[in-house]
Design a protein around this motif. Structure first.
Motif, short mmCIF file in Angstrom:
data_model
loop_
_atom_site.label_atom_id
_atom_site.label_comp_id
_atom_site.label_asym_id
_atom_site.label_seq_id
_atom_site.Cartn_x
_atom_site.Cartn_y
_atom_site.Cartn_z
N ASP A 19 7.67 -50.07 72.46
CA ASP A 19 7.40 -48.98 73.38
C ASP A 19 6.02 -48.43 73.01
N TRP A 20 5.41 -47.71 73.94
CA TRP A 20 4.09 -47.17 73.62
C TRP A 20 4.20 -46.16 72.49
N CYS A 21 3.43 -46.38 71.44
CA CYS A 21 3.42 -45.44 70.32
C CYS A 21 1.98 -45.07 70.01
N ARG A 36 -1.42 -42.07 65.54
CA ARG A 36 -1.37 -40.81 64.78
C ARG A 36 0.06 -40.46 64.38
N ASP A 37 0.98 -40.63 65.35
CA ASP A 37 2.38 -40.27 65.08
C ASP A 37 2.96 -41.15 63.97
N ILE A 43 -8.92 -41.33 62.20
CA ILE A 43 -8.36 -41.90 63.42
C ILE A 43 -9.41 -41.76 64.52
N PRO A 93 -6.68 -41.42 72.74
CA PRO A 93 -5.37 -42.00 72.45
C PRO A 93 -5.52 -43.37 71.77
N LEU A 123 -3.14 -46.01 71.43
CA LEU A 123 -1.79 -46.45 71.81
C LEU A 123 -1.63 -47.97 71.71
N PHE A 134 8.49 -48.10 66.80
CA PHE A 134 8.05 -46.99 65.95
C PHE A 134 8.64 -47.10 64.56
N PRO A 162 -2.35 -48.14 78.95
CA PRO A 162 -1.16 -47.90 79.76
C PRO A 162 -1.51 -47.13 81.03
N GLU A 163 -0.70 -47.35 82.02
CA GLU A 163 -0.89 -46.65 83.29
C GLU A 163 -0.51 -45.18 83.09
N GLN A 207 4.54 -43.75 77.47
CA GLN A 207 3.09 -43.57 77.34
C GLN A 207 2.62 -42.22 77.89
N ARG A 211 3.26 -39.73 75.13
CA ARG A 211 2.34 -39.86 73.99
C ARG A 211 1.02 -39.18 74.31
N THR A 248 6.73 -35.19 65.72
CA THR A 248 7.29 -36.45 66.19
C THR A 248 8.55 -36.76 65.40
#
Lengths: 409, 237
Positions: free
Chosen positions: A254-256, A259-260, A282, A286, A288, A293, A402-403, B201, B204, B226
């Protein structure tokens, strides 16, 4: 990641013993069904519990199959010879055909083919007039011989196909059974270990909460707690390694945001990082990528822990992340002694430890990093950084941006 | 964690512990009783359900791995008749279970092995949220940020912060659920609508935008936290 079976806990260890899985677990050799070699690196714990007997029992060795084909044709010929007095040679063809079909049920394609050709030849030579020659007199007999050959071959082929199909079915079934069993076992093991560890850690904490402790008592409680935490990490490593080896990892991509993941890993390693200044770099905007995760966090935590443990106190650790081309790079750099050149290729091997590394740890951490990263479609490398010290890099595929929703306001 | 026994808690809250492991049951009973909870224990999902149906509890602690029926099934059944806060116990590596449980109405989760301090803090927060119920406070403050929900006004050090409507909707959802884990799905459904449930996304990017505008240090957040692979937790402290 793994999907947990609804009834998983009905499969506790104690209940597993009586279940008819004994036959499969005892046949310890499990070579042929290695299904997912590509997934993850090859680790050590085999959780594959497959019943090989049941598949092999389908077919005898080739020599015996061909022997059986010869024996059947000879037998029918020997029985058929005196029968000529009462039945005609066309009926004998049917008897050959019957034997051929029955044979096809128990032997493979090759032996069936042999029996078909051989029986056609013997029948023609011995029984079709003129006897004891391959010569065929009229169109009627010619048609008989050709028809016989075709029917025998087709019957053999169809039976063989049917068996191949059955075999595939059984293999698939056994494979999924064994995967399910492996997963159930791992969940049980995980639960069985975590429960007493929880009790130990929890009880130690309660002891402290009673107040009025002597310094010695305080120290003992701290020892219990840190041993519990360490035991928990070891169990975690072993289970992770077993999951990689068993092909049990199903990453949930999944999009992550990098930073997280970095923050979560730093939080996880907070205790180990005491005494090491940490710098994170960083790239703006974004960062991504499509990742799992949890697996990513574990991989990065292992790299950070590795840096924290194997470098002298007070040396800085730098963590950076940036998108480069179609990849996300996450790097962990330390200022320790670095990696000796001959070791660079082997640091990700299971149980591999550097010659002079500190005691403690079993040599699984970096192997897990590699396994977790590769199962998500990424790769990992170890080099020495420009400032000395080891530099570990994880590359994760980050195909396209990502869109995102349009917004006005 | 150092002052577990002295921690302030509302006296005489009743807690139901559903866990099949006697060791964990004993441990939880000891901790909870020392903190003035009245504790009832159940060793299976069925027993937990029947106990909960017979008497009301202020709080339920539910192990997700039970021998008879899954913790998730127990949770769904419980939610048919009680809105009492439910905190689930899970082990690491079981993120899908945690997500399912949170989506099915669990208030929070604690991962084994856990410290008593952590568990008690989660329980207190869950009970507090349940007490506060739906009563909305019009103005919320965290750090140097003020969110005025009636005026739709957000300030940072008394300077108005410009937020897009989506950013504001996201912030409002977070501040209305202080301390609660919100799964990706719950947030996406609430802010972008059910058809965008899978589009992590969006989340995020927008959470990062909120962090850039409101966090003291956006790269190591203290408010918009998070929860690894699960969702987010807004912390006002």
């Amino acid at each position: 990641m793994e999907h947990v079976e609804p009834q998983r806990r009905s499969f506790r260890f104690r209940e597993l013993r009586g279940v008819p899985l004994d036959a499969s677990t005892s046949g310890a050799k499990l070579p042929t069904l290695q299904q997912s070699k590509k997934r993850g690196s090859s680790l050590f714990l085999s959780m594959r519990l497959t019943d090989n007997h049941r598949i092999k029992a389908f077919l005898a060795p080739p020599a015996r199959q061909y022997g059986a084909a010869l024996a059947v044709v000879s037998l029918v010929t020997v029985i058929g010879y005196p029968l000529q007095r009462w039945v005609n040679y066309q009926t004998l063809a049917l008897i050959y055909l019957l034997a051929e079909v029955l044979l096809a049920l128990v032997v493979g394609r090759g032996a069936t083919l042999l029996a078909a050709v051989l029986s056609a030849a013997v029948w023609d030579y011995v029984f079709v007039p003129p006897m004891y020659s391959f010569h065929i007199e009229d169109l009627y007999d010619g048609t008989m011989v050709i028809t016989y050959c075709v029917v025998a071959l087709v019957a053999g082929e169809l039976t063989a196909r049917l068996r191949t199909y059955q075999e595939t079915e059984l293999r698939t079934k056994l494979l999924s059974e064994s995967e399910k069993l492996g997963r159930t076992l791992l969940n049980s093991v995980s639960h069985e270990f975590r429960t007493p560890i929880s009790a130990i850690v929890g009880a130690a904490g309660n002891l402290r909460a009673q107040g009025e402790l002597s310094p010695a008592q305080e120290r003992f409680i701290a020892e219990i707690e840190s041993a519990g935490a360490r035991l928990n990490r070891i169990v975690q490593s072993l289970l992770s390694a077993a999951r990689i080896q068993g092909g049990q990892l199903q990453p949930r991509l999944d999009w992550c945001e990098a930073r997280d993941v970095i923050n979560a890993s730093l939080r996880e390693c907070a205790e180990l990082l005491k005494g090491h200044p940490v710098e994170t770099k960083i790239a703006a905007g974004p960062q991504l990528a499509r990742m799992d995760f949890f697996l990513m966090q574990q991989a990065l935590s292992n790299l950070i822990a590795n840096a924290a443990i194997h470098t002298p106190p007070q040396t800085p650790i730098e963590i950076s992340a940036r998108l480069e081309g179609k990849e996300l790079l996450v790097q962990v750099a330390d200022r320790g002694p670095g990696l000796p050149a001959p070791e660079l290729e082997h640091v990700f091997d299971v149980f591999h430890r550097l010659p002079n590394s500190k005691p403690g740890g079993v040599g699984l951490g970096l192997a897990i990093v590699k396994g977790f990263v590769e199962v998500q479609g990424g790769r990992v490398s170890a080099t020495n950084g420009a400032n000395g010290g080891a530099l570990f890099t994880i590359w994760m595929p980050a195909p396209d941006n990502p869109e995102l929703p349009e917004e006005t306001s | 964690m150092n002052n577990v026994t002295n921690a302030v808690s509302t006296p005489d809250l009743s807690a139901l512990v559903i866990d099949d492991e006697p060791q964990i049951q004993r441990l939880l009973s000891t901790v909870l009783e020392a903190n003035h909870y009245r504790v009832t224990t159940a060793s299976s999902g069925q027993e937990g359900l029947s106990t909960s149906a017979r008497q009301r509890h202020d709080l339920i602690i539910l192990d997700l791995g039970l021998p008879d029926i899954t913790g998730l099934a127990v949770l769904k059944r419980l939610r048919e008749w009680t809105q009492a806060p439910v905190v689930v116990l899970t082990v690491q590596d079981s993120e899908p279970d945690k997500i399912e449980a949170l989506d099915a109405g669990a208030d929070d989760y604690v991962t084994k092995p856990f410290s008593s301090g952590e568990l008690l803090a989660r329980l207190r927060a869950a009970v507090r949220r349940a007490d506060r119920g739906k009563a909305e406070e019009p103005v919320l403050k965290f750090g140097n940020i003020t969110v005025n929900l009636t005026a739709r006004l957000v300030t940072r050090e008394n300077q108005a912060v410009r937020l897009t409507s989506t950013e504001y909707a996201l912030l409002r959802l977070f501040v209305q659920h202080v301390g609660k884990v919100l799964t990706h799905r719950q947030v996406l459904r609430e802010v972008w609508g059910p058809e965008h449930e899978q589009k992590t996304q969006y989340l995020r990017v927008y959470v990062q935008r909120l962090r850039d505008k409101l966090e003291p240090n956006p790269d190591s957040p203290v408010f918009f936290l998070t929860e690894s692979g699960i969702g987010y937790r807004f912390s006002a402290s």
